[in-house]
Design a protein around this motif. Structure first.
Motif, PDB file in Angstrom:
ATOM      1  N   HIS A  31      26.260  29.691 -79.353  1.00 16.09           N
ATOM      2  CA  HIS A  31      27.045  29.415 -79.432  1.00 16.09           C
ATOM      3  C   HIS A  31      28.432  30.483 -79.361  1.00 16.09           C
ATOM      4  O   HIS A  31      29.622  30.287 -79.242  1.00 16.09           O
ATOM      5  CB  HIS A  31      27.475  30.074 -81.042  1.00 16.09           C
ATOM      6  CG  HIS A  31      28.265  29.658 -82.414  1.00 16.09           C
ATOM      7  ND1 HIS A  31      29.216  28.890 -82.654  1.00 16.09           N
ATOM      8  CD2 HIS A  31      29.386  31.617 -83.042  1.00 16.09           C
ATOM      9  CE1 HIS A  31      30.124  29.221 -83.542  1.00 16.09           C
ATOM     10  NE2 HIS A  31      30.420  31.112 -83.661  1.00 16.09           N
ATOM     11  N   HIS A  42      30.147  29.274 -76.770  1.00 14.16           N
ATOM     12  CA  HIS A  42      30.867  28.436 -76.319  1.00 14.16           C
ATOM     13  C   HIS A  42      32.026  28.518 -77.287  1.00 14.16           C
ATOM     14  O   HIS A  42      33.892  28.322 -76.658  1.00 14.16           O
ATOM     15  CB  HIS A  42      30.234  27.380 -77.878  1.00 14.16           C
ATOM     16  CG  HIS A  42      29.092  26.385 -77.520  1.00 14.16           C
ATOM     17  ND1 HIS A  42      28.089  26.129 -79.297  1.00 14.16           N
ATOM     18  CD2 HIS A  42      28.686  26.164 -76.524  1.00 14.16           C
ATOM     19  CE1 HIS A  42      27.261  25.255 -77.680  1.00 14.16           C
ATOM     20  NE2 HIS A  42      27.443  25.662 -76.590  1.00 14.16           N
ATOM     21  N   ARG A  45      29.668  21.655 -76.514  1.00 15.54           N
ATOM     22  CA  ARG A  45      29.082  22.292 -77.225  1.00 15.54           C
ATOM     23  C   ARG A  45      28.055  21.037 -78.469  1.00 15.54           C
ATOM     24  O   ARG A  45      26.925  21.504 -78.289  1.00 15.54           O
ATOM     25  CB  ARG A  45      30.766  22.420 -78.654  1.00 15.54           C
ATOM     26  CG  ARG A  45      29.710  23.907 -79.661  1.00 15.54           C
ATOM     27  CD  ARG A  45      31.028  23.425 -80.906  1.00 15.54           C
ATOM     28  NE  ARG A  45      31.596  24.240 -80.313  1.00 15.54           N
ATOM     29  CZ  ARG A  45      31.950  26.203 -80.400  1.00 15.54           C
ATOM     30  NH1 ARG A  45      31.558  26.520 -81.482  1.00 15.54           N
ATOM     31  NH2 ARG A  45      33.497  26.312 -80.139  1.00 15.54           N
ATOM     32  N   THR A  53      28.831  23.558 -85.559  1.00 10.80           N
ATOM     33  CA  THR A  53      28.509  24.694 -84.181  1.00 10.80           C
ATOM     34  C   THR A  53      27.215  24.448 -83.978  1.00 10.80           C
ATOM     35  O   THR A  53      26.071  24.747 -84.857  1.00 10.80           O
ATOM     36  CB  THR A  53      29.038  25.669 -84.829  1.00 10.80           C
ATOM     37  OG1 THR A  53      28.469  26.193 -85.554  1.00 10.80           O
ATOM     38  CG2 THR A  53      30.710  25.591 -84.918  1.00 10.80           C
TER      39      THR A  53
END
Length: 266
Positions: free
Chosen positions: A118, A121, A182, A251
Motif C-alpha cells: 500500500h 501504491h 494496485r 487497496t
C-alpha cells in the motif's frame, strides 16, 4: 568469493527474478549498523535510460513510508551488471524460511507485506512481483523485498521471458498484456495468503516450471481456495483473486485490515 563494487560477497543466497542474491559485507560508507547486507546482481546489458528508471524506482521504494519494506541502501552499475544492496533478514522467506514458521506468523507476514505494498501504491509504484519468495520473515511479522525491476531493465519483456518471476502468483491479466497496477498486486497478495495458509498457491501443485507450459496451465485454470483455509480468510482470498477488478479490495491496506480482523486467520 568475488564481489561487486566495494561489496565483498560472503556466499550466494539464491537466484530470483533475473538476478542472483548474495550475502555481502556492508562497506563502512553505508553508515548502517548491520555488518551484512544482501546484494542483488541483475546481469546483462543495461541502458542508461533503464538504469535511471530502476534507480528512480528504488529511490521511491526506499522513501515509501512503511517499516514493512526491506530497507534499500545503495544501487549502481558495474560493467553490464546492475546491482543494489538491501537489508539482510536471516529468518528467510515465506517460501523458504530458515526455521519453523507457524501458520499465524506466515499469515501475519503477508498482512505486513500488504501494508508495504500500500505504501508503494500511494507513491505510484506497483511492486509487480509479490510472491512467497519476496515475503521475508521478521520476528514481528514480514517485510516486502525485491521490486520487479527486470521489467524496467528489460522493457518490452514478454511472458515467455519472465524466467524466475512467480507466475502462479501473478494476476493472469498481466500474462494477457495488462499493465501492473494496485489491483494486480492485490491479486498476488491473495495468492500469497493462500500459500501462507496451506503451503500451495491458488492453482495447487502445477505440473511444470517451464514458463510457456506454466502460463498455459494457469490460463486454462481458475483459482481454487482449499477448504482448510477457513471461511473468513477464504472469502478474502477469493475477493483478491477475482477476475472482476471491482470485486477486489480497493487497496492493499484493506487486505491487511481484513486479515487483522480475522485474528489467527480463520
Amino acid at each position: 568469493m568475488h564481489g561487486i563494487a566495494d561489496y565483498e560477497f560472503v556466499r550466494a543466497l539464491g537466484v530470483s527474478n533475473y538476478g542472483t542474491n548474495y550475502l555481502a559485507r556492508a562497506p563502512a560508507r553505508l553508515g548502517i549498523g548491520d555488518a551484512q547486507v544482501v546484494v542483488k546482481v541483475i546481469s546483462g546489458p543495461t541502458s542508461d535510460d533503464a538504469f535511471r528508471r530502476a534507480t528512480r524506482e528504488l529511490k521511491h521504494f526506499s522513501l515509501a513510508e512503511s517499516d514493512k519494506l526491506v530497507a534499500v541502501y545503495d544501487a549502481g552499475r558495474q560493467g553490464g551488471d546492475f546491482f543494489y544492496a538491501m537489508e539482510f533478514l536471516p529468518l528467510g522467506s515465506l517460501e523458504q524460511p530458515t526455521g519453523s514458521l507457524d501458520r499465524a506468523h506466515a499469515i501475519r507476514a503477508v498482512a505486513d507485506v500488504a501494508l508495504a505494498a500500500h505504501a508503494l501504491h500511494e507513491r505510484g509504484i506497483a511492486h509487480r512481483d509479490i510472491k512467497p519468495a519476496n515475503i521475508l520473515i521478521a520476528e514481528d511479522g514480514g517485510r516486502l523485498a525485491d521490486l520487479g525491476l527486470s521489467q524496467l531493465l528489460s522493457p518490452g519483456m514478454v511472458v515467455t521471458g519472465m524466467g524466475q518471476i512467480g507466475l502462479e502468483y501473478t494476476d493472469p491479466a498481466i500474462m494477457l498484456g495488462a499493465q501492473a497496477s494496485r489491483a494486480s498486486d492485490i491479486w498476488s497478495l491473495g495468492a500469497s495468503l493462500h500459500f501462507a495458509a496451506t503451503g500451495v498457491g491458488v492453482y495447487g501443485d502445477l505440473p511444470t516450471r517451464e514458463p510457456l507450459l506454466l502460463v498455459r496451465s494457469i490460463l486454462a485454470s481458475s483459482p481454487t481456495i482449499r477448504p482448510e483455509v477457513g471461511p473468513g480468510l477464504g472469502a478474502l482470498i477469493a475477493a483478491c483473486v477475482h477476475a472482476d477488478l471491482a470485486m477486489r479490495p480497493p487497496t492493499a491496506a484493506e487486505v491487511a485490515t481484513r486479515v487483522a480482523a480475522l485474528g489467527a486467520g480463520d
